[in-house]
Design a protein around this motif. Structure first.
Motif, PDB file in Angstrom:
ATOM      1  N   ALA A  26      46.145  41.623  35.584  1.00 24.69           N
ATOM      2  CA  ALA A  26      46.563  42.457  34.456  1.00 24.69           C
ATOM      3  C   ALA A  26      45.375  42.788  33.567  1.00 24.69           C
ATOM      4  O   ALA A  26      45.237  43.939  33.094  1.00 24.69           O
ATOM      5  CB  ALA A  26      47.647  41.745  33.658  1.00 24.69           C
ATOM      6  N   ARG A  27      44.500  41.839  33.300  1.00 27.09           N
ATOM      7  CA  ARG A  27      43.306  42.094  32.491  1.00 27.09           C
ATOM      8  C   ARG A  27      42.374  43.084  33.205  1.00 27.09           C
ATOM      9  O   ARG A  27      41.740  43.935  32.559  1.00 27.09           O
ATOM     10  CB  ARG A  27      42.589  40.784  32.203  1.00 27.09           C
ATOM     11  N   SER A  28      42.299  43.004  34.573  1.00 28.25           N
ATOM     12  CA  SER A  28      41.475  43.965  35.325  1.00 28.25           C
ATOM     13  C   SER A  28      42.040  45.381  35.197  1.00 28.25           C
ATOM     14  O   SER A  28      41.294  46.358  35.055  1.00 28.25           O
ATOM     15  CB  SER A  28      41.404  43.565  36.812  1.00 28.25           C
ATOM     16  N   VAL A  29      43.339  45.512  35.273  1.00 28.02           N
ATOM     17  CA  VAL A  29      43.956  46.828  35.124  1.00 28.02           C
ATOM     18  C   VAL A  29      43.672  47.382  33.731  1.00 28.02           C
ATOM     19  O   VAL A  29      43.349  48.575  33.559  1.00 28.02           O
ATOM     20  CB  VAL A  29      45.466  46.735  35.400  1.00 28.02           C
ATOM     21  N   LEU A  30      43.775  46.547  32.715  1.00 25.99           N
ATOM     22  CA  LEU A  30      43.498  47.000  31.356  1.00 25.99           C
ATOM     23  C   LEU A  30      42.038  47.409  31.194  1.00 25.99           C
ATOM     24  O   LEU A  30      41.733  48.403  30.513  1.00 25.99           O
ATOM     25  CB  LEU A  30      43.845  45.884  30.366  1.00 25.99           C
ATOM     26  N   LEU A  31      41.132  46.689  31.868  1.00 28.65           N
ATOM     27  CA  LEU A  31      39.723  47.060  31.805  1.00 28.65           C
ATOM     28  C   LEU A  31      39.488  48.416  32.476  1.00 28.65           C
ATOM     29  O   LEU A  31      38.736  49.263  31.973  1.00 28.65           O
ATOM     30  CB  LEU A  31      38.883  45.968  32.476  1.00 28.65           C
ATOM     31  N   ALA A  32      40.124  48.645  33.640  1.00 28.48           N
ATOM     32  CA  ALA A  32      39.966  49.921  34.334  1.00 28.48           C
ATOM     33  C   ALA A  32      40.510  51.070  33.497  1.00 28.48           C
ATOM     34  O   ALA A  32      39.958  52.185  33.491  1.00 28.48           O
ATOM     35  CB  ALA A  32      40.679  49.870  35.687  1.00 28.48           C
ATOM     36  N   GLU A  33      41.594  50.806  32.766  1.00 28.87           N
ATOM     37  CA  GLU A  33      42.153  51.853  31.921  1.00 28.87           C
ATOM     38  C   GLU A  33      41.230  52.185  30.764  1.00 28.87           C
ATOM     39  O   GLU A  33      41.283  53.304  30.233  1.00 28.87           O
ATOM     40  CB  GLU A  33      43.520  51.420  31.397  1.00 28.87           C
ATOM     41  N   GLN A  34      40.351  51.292  30.409  1.00 28.68           N
ATOM     42  CA  GLN A  34      39.365  51.590  29.366  1.00 28.68           C
ATOM     43  C   GLN A  34      38.139  52.308  29.943  1.00 28.68           C
ATOM     44  O   GLN A  34      37.585  53.207  29.311  1.00 28.68           O
ATOM     45  CB  GLN A  34      38.906  50.287  28.679  1.00 28.68           C
ATOM     46  N   VAL A  35      37.759  51.917  31.184  1.00 22.63           N
ATOM     47  CA  VAL A  35      36.520  52.459  31.760  1.00 22.63           C
ATOM     48  C   VAL A  35      36.709  53.888  32.279  1.00 22.63           C
ATOM     49  O   VAL A  35      35.862  54.766  32.045  1.00 22.63           O
ATOM     50  CB  VAL A  35      36.016  51.528  32.887  1.00 22.63           C
ATOM     51  N   LEU A  36      37.779  54.164  32.999  1.00 19.68           N
ATOM     52  CA  LEU A  36      37.950  55.450  33.665  1.00 19.68           C
ATOM     53  C   LEU A  36      37.886  56.640  32.714  1.00 19.68           C
ATOM     54  O   LEU A  36      37.172  57.613  32.987  1.00 19.68           O
ATOM     55  CB  LEU A  36      39.264  55.468  34.456  1.00 19.68           C
ATOM     56  N   PRO A  37      38.560  56.675  31.625  1.00 15.70           N
ATOM     57  CA  PRO A  37      38.419  57.836  30.729  1.00 15.70           C
ATOM     58  C   PRO A  37      37.005  58.009  30.200  1.00 15.70           C
ATOM     59  O   PRO A  37      36.549  59.138  29.986  1.00 15.70           O
ATOM     60  CB  PRO A  37      39.406  57.536  29.600  1.00 15.70           C
ATOM     61  N   ARG A  86      31.080  49.970  24.342  1.00 14.01           N
ATOM     62  CA  ARG A  86      32.083  49.434  23.423  1.00 14.01           C
ATOM     63  C   ARG A  86      33.275  48.830  24.145  1.00 14.01           C
ATOM     64  O   ARG A  86      34.275  48.471  23.539  1.00 14.01           O
ATOM     65  CB  ARG A  86      32.555  50.548  22.488  1.00 14.01           C
ATOM     66  N   ILE A  87      33.215  48.695  25.426  1.00 11.39           N
ATOM     67  CA  ILE A  87      34.320  48.140  26.204  1.00 11.39           C
ATOM     68  C   ILE A  87      34.254  46.608  26.141  1.00 11.39           C
ATOM     69  O   ILE A  87      33.192  46.015  26.296  1.00 11.39           O
ATOM     70  CB  ILE A  87      34.260  48.647  27.661  1.00 11.39           C
ATOM     71  N   ARG A  88      35.399  45.947  25.897  1.00  7.71           N
ATOM     72  CA  ARG A  88      35.500  44.487  25.861  1.00  7.71           C
ATOM     73  C   ARG A  88      36.504  44.005  26.906  1.00  7.71           C
ATOM     74  O   ARG A  88      37.452  44.710  27.243  1.00  7.71           O
ATOM     75  CB  ARG A  88      35.949  43.996  24.481  1.00  7.71           C
ATOM     76  N   TRP A  89      36.299  42.729  27.330  1.00  2.93           N
ATOM     77  CA  TRP A  89      37.211  42.125  28.312  1.00  2.93           C
ATOM     78  C   TRP A  89      38.520  41.786  27.615  1.00  2.93           C
ATOM     79  O   TRP A  89      38.535  41.127  26.579  1.00  2.93           O
ATOM     80  CB  TRP A  89      36.577  40.880  28.896  1.00  2.93           C
ATOM     81  N   PRO A  90      39.670  42.209  28.143  1.00  2.00           N
ATOM     82  CA  PRO A  90      40.954  41.981  27.460  1.00  2.00           C
ATOM     83  C   PRO A  90      41.290  40.491  27.392  1.00  2.00           C
ATOM     84  O   PRO A  90      40.929  39.698  28.272  1.00  2.00           O
ATOM     85  CB  PRO A  90      41.952  42.747  28.327  1.00  2.00           C
ATOM     86  N   GLU A  91      42.061  40.113  26.312  1.00  5.45           N
ATOM     87  CA  GLU A  91      42.496  38.742  26.151  1.00  5.45           C
ATOM     88  C   GLU A  91      43.777  38.494  26.931  1.00  5.45           C
ATOM     89  O   GLU A  91      44.428  39.439  27.401  1.00  5.45           O
ATOM     90  CB  GLU A  91      42.730  38.453  24.665  1.00  5.45           C
TER      91      GLU A  91
END
Length: 878
Positions: A26-37, A86-91
């Motif tokens: 789930a944290r990986s999916v959230l990270l990808a949702e931040q990186v792709l845009p 500015r991307i951070r690893w989700p908690e």
């Protein structure tokens, strides 16, 4: 489904590992949702950079633009990558919240696993554990799903598709000859090497008439320095027909490639220039330094290969070996000959390695014209009918009517010419002859035709032609009984006198010819001309592959012209008492036969068999040219005397044949008597040399009746042989009288008649001695000598223009004496039996031996009945 114990007590460690795994995904999916845009802009810039390189923008851009583009790309890429910092690893809390929301879990099923109750107490703790166990069962079936970057919210205008499409197009273009490289962006323009990036396509197209397919020499070839060439000794020779077209197409960017062809034995290679074909682009304005200037167009180089040699293009080479295209061969198949209606018939043989396209006969006058002579008409055209188009082997016969040409009746030299599709011409050995001329039996018609010929051969002789016309009309009451003919001749004189140019003179000449034909045989000649015109139109239409509608129309015109001609021919034949009294039923040309032949021509043409239709039309023309009804000459006293001598010779030969048959029968009967034991007082050994076996039975004649010779004794048979001596001597006297009559007519008897005279005397002597076998041999040789003498007599008569030789009433085509309709050819004059072979003495002896063997076999009583019946049929006894 995960299994639990009945007490529903959760297992802490497995559950904790499972929950940790789902939280990681789930944290990986959230990270990808931040990186792709945030990578949308950098990815677009990278695609634009690649597109610029593949499209060759960096290669063709000047230095300042090159540097500006490169700097702009790097600057834009740098600033577009800043948001990624500015991307951070989700908690874990963010992961739990995402899993609960996307799986629609109630009561915070994941976060409750880490919570503790706010109050103490055993009941409260138990209740809390039960609540956690229930939520844990829901957590085990969670699905993290795929990232949901929501790109549309960041790019509402869908501009992201533009770099993708541009990159796809540029990538496809990168395989072309004018494409650039990505590495061009990191090279300065002066450091870029003019790469030899060209495509060479070379192929050889054999001539169409060879029927061979094109030969491709290369596909895509780069002529750079790294291109490896096979050793010269390993190169294979490429065999191509002579006159093949060599095409070299050079496409792409690079220095000018030199195309040359070095012929075997030549001093220097031949530089093949570019052609002006459609494939070549418009010429560009080239810099002064052509050695360093690249070319970016399509160049076609065309060359016709005529000799062995080597093609060289930009460091590549191909060796060619030529298959020579030989010159056609053509020759006469027999001497040219006239036909019954004065047409010229020629048989020919022709050969070419790829096929003959055209064949014709060149006809030139042999007599040297006077100085300054000018003819109104060019030499006659004579096209040979080929059996089929582009035939490698051609054998045929062509008949054309050239009697209208002024050269008719003059000595000419005929040369056959054959041309192949390459334009090469082969010529035959020339033949000299007198061009067949129409024979006019009306003196007035012949005089009018002479006027035409005089000034048609030489315009300067026009005054002489006018004088001939005046002389002809000087005593018109006696020479021109028909008033219409007189007026026509006068009108022709007026045309000749008023003619001011060649066209008017040709009109006057044509008018004179029509007058002569009308005087000679009325409407028959006009109908014949219309028939020839219709045949020629149909032949031309078949040559050019005309449509079926045009063929049908021309066939209808031919039928109409044929019907009119046959009607006129029948009228003329009815006026000829000699032909009306003695018609030859074997050579009657029926309208049904002609109609059937023309229907067959039309059917062949419509079915696509144009070659066979042309051949059948040629046969029809030849057959019509040999028709002679209504044109029999009016025989004078000398011709009557000549005809009488021919008839006497025919009767003499028939009597000699009959006498030889009778001698043979008597001799055979005499031998039969000797076999049955009735010898001639000891002369049997002298006559036959040995005792012959006995032959029982009695022979019958071919009609089944008893043979009267069987009732005669051997002595009577021998006496009958001696009595034949007087008949043989009488035939010898008739031959002597015939030779004397021929000498009186100016015909020199040939050697054949002398030989026949001697053989007749030998046969008479043998008959006087009762030697039948020897007499038969002499009589056979006498017959053969008579035929040779008759042929010599016919040749002399033909040379004098008095006989009916080849081409003058005797068709000279077909097989076994048959015309195209299967009818026997007409044979004017007596039948000399040229097609009958007279058995000589050896053949006669062999026949006797065969008969003796049959009789011995028949006398064998042990022979089966079927065999006896067969042997009796051989002897004509049943």
């Amino acid at each position: 489904m995960t299994q639990f114990r009945r007490d529903n007590t959760p297992q802490p460690k497995p559950f904790a590992r499972m929950l940790a795994t789902k939280r990681f995904f789930a944290r990986s999916v959230l990270l990808a949702e931040q990186v792709l845009p945030r990578t949308l802009i950098p990815a677009s810039l990278v695609l634009l950079f690649l597109s610029a390189g593949w499209l060759g923008l960096f290669r063709v851009a000047p230095l300042w633009l090159h540097a500006a583009m490169l700097l702009a790309f790097f600057a834009a890429l740098f600033f577009s990558l800043l948001p990624l910092t500015r991307i951070r690893w989700p908690e874990n809390a963010d992961a739990d919240r995402m899993l609960e929301e996307r799986n629609y879990l109630p009561h915070q099923a994941i976060r409750v696993q880490d919570d503790t109750p706010a109050t103490d107490g055993a009941f409260g703790a138990a209740l809390w554990r039960e609540h956690q166990a229930r939520m844990a069962r829901l957590v085990r079936g969670l699905d993290t799903g795929l990232p949901r970057p929501d790109i549309a919210r960041h790019d509402p205008l869908a501009l992201r598709a533009v770099p993708v499409l541009l990159a796809c197009l540029a990538f496809a273009y990168s395989y072309s000859n004018r494409a650039g490289l990505v590495t061009d962006a990191f090279r300065l323009p002066q450091q870029q090497v003019v790469a030899a990036d060209i495509r060479i396509d070379a192929w050889v197209t054999p001539p169409a008439y060879t029927g061979r397919a094109p030969i491709f020499l290369t596909g895509r070839q780069d002529t750079g320095p790294a291109q490896e060439q096979p050793p010269a000794e390993e190169k294979a020779l490429i065999t191509v027909p002579q006159f093949s077209d060599l095409t070299v197409r050079i496409t792409g960017v690079g220095p000018e490639a030199r195309v040359s062809y070095a012929e075997a034995g030549g001093s220097e290679p031949i530089v093949v220039p570019t052609s002006d074909g459609k494939a070549r682009s418009e010429p560009k304005k080239e810099p002064q330094d052509t050695a360093q200037a690249p070319r970016n167009d399509v160049r076609n180089h065309l060359y016709k290969i005529t000799k062995d040699g080597t093609l060289s293009v930009g460091g590549q080479s191909w060796d060619f070996k030529i298959t020579p295209d030989s010159v056609p061969d053509i020759a006469f198949d027999g001497a040219p000959r006239p036909t019954a209606n004065a047409s010229l018939e020629m048989s020919f043989l022709a050969h070419d390695d790829y096929g003959i396209a055209q064949a014709w006969a060149e006809i030139k006058p042999l007599d040297e014209p006077p100085a300054g002579a000018r003819s109104l008409y060019p030499p006659p055209e004579y096209r040979l009918d080929l059996p089929r188009r582009n035939a490698r082997e051609a054998k045929g016969t062509t008949s054309r009517n050239l009697s209208e040409h002024p050269l008719a009746g003059k000595r000419v030299r005929i040369t056959l010419v054959a041309r192949d599709a390459a334009g090469q011409e082969g010529r035959s050995v020339p033949q000299d002859m007198i061009l067949p001329a129409r024979q006019f039996f009306e003196p007035l018609a012949a005089a009018v035709a002479e006027q035409r010929q005089v000034f048609a051969l030489n315009v300067n002789d026009l005054p002489r032609a006018i004088d001939l016309n005046d002389a002809l009309t000087l005593y018109a009451e006696e020479t021109i009984p028909n008033l219409t003919h007189f007026l026509l001749i006068q009108s022709a004189r007026t045309r000749m006198a008023l003619a001011r140019n060649d066209d008017m003179l040709r009109d006057a000449a044509d008018h004179l010819w029509e007058i002569a034909l009308g005087i000679e045989d009325g409407d028959l000649s006009l109908a014949e001309r219309r028939l020839r015109d219709a045949q020629q139109k149909l032949s031309d239409a078949l040559d050019r592959d005309a449509s079926d509608e045009e063929i049908a129309k021309l066939m209808q015109e031919l039928r109409q012209a044929m019907q009119e001609y046959m009607q006129e021919l029948a009228r003329q034949a009815a006026k000829n008492p000699r032909m009306a009294a003695n018609p030859d039923q074997n050579n009657v040309l029926r309208q049904q036969d002609l109609q059937k032949m023309m229907d067959q021509i039309e059917n062949l043409a419509r079915s696509g068999a144009r070659d066979q239709a042309r051949q059948l039309l040629s046969e029809l023309q030849r057959m019509m040219n040999n028709l002679q009804a209504g044109r029999m000459p009016q025989m004078g006293e000398q011709n009557n005397a000549m005809r009488q001598q021919m008839d006497k010779l025919g009767q003499l030969m028939q009597q000699q044949q009959q006498l030889m048959d009778e001698t043979f029968k008597l001799d055979q009967a005499l031998r039969d008597r000797m076999q049955r034991g009735d010898p001639l007082q000891g002369e049997d050994d002298e006559l036959f040399g040995q005792d012959m076996p006995q032959d029982p039975g009695q022979r019958n004649d071919p009609n089944g009746q008893p043979n009267p010779l069987d009732d005669m004794t051997a002595e009577q048979l021998k006496e009958a042989l001696k009595q034949l001596r007087q008949q043989q001597e009488g035939l010898g006297k008739q031959l002597g009288e015939l030779q004397k009559g021929l000498e009186d007519l100016g015909i020199k008897p040939g050697k054949g008649f002398g030989q026949a005279q001697r053989e007749m005397k030998g046969a008479a002597d043998a008959l006087g001695e009762g030697q039948g076998e020897q007499a038969v041999g002499n009589q056979g040789r006498a017959l053969q000598a008579l035929r040779e003498g008759a042929q010599d007599m016919m040749n002399q008569m033909q040379a004098q223009g008095q006989g009916q030789g080849p081409g003058q009433g005797v068709p000279q085509y077909g097989q076994n004496g048959r015309d195209p309709l299967g009818r026997r050819q007409q044979n004017v004059g007596p039948d000399f039996g040229d097609q009958v072979k007279v058995p000589d003495e050896i053949d006669t002896q062999r026949a006797r031996e065969i008969l003796d063997a049959i009789r011995r076999k028949l006398g064998d009583s042990l022979s089966p009945e079927a065999e006896r019946q067969y042997l009796e049929r051989l002897l004509d006894m049943r």
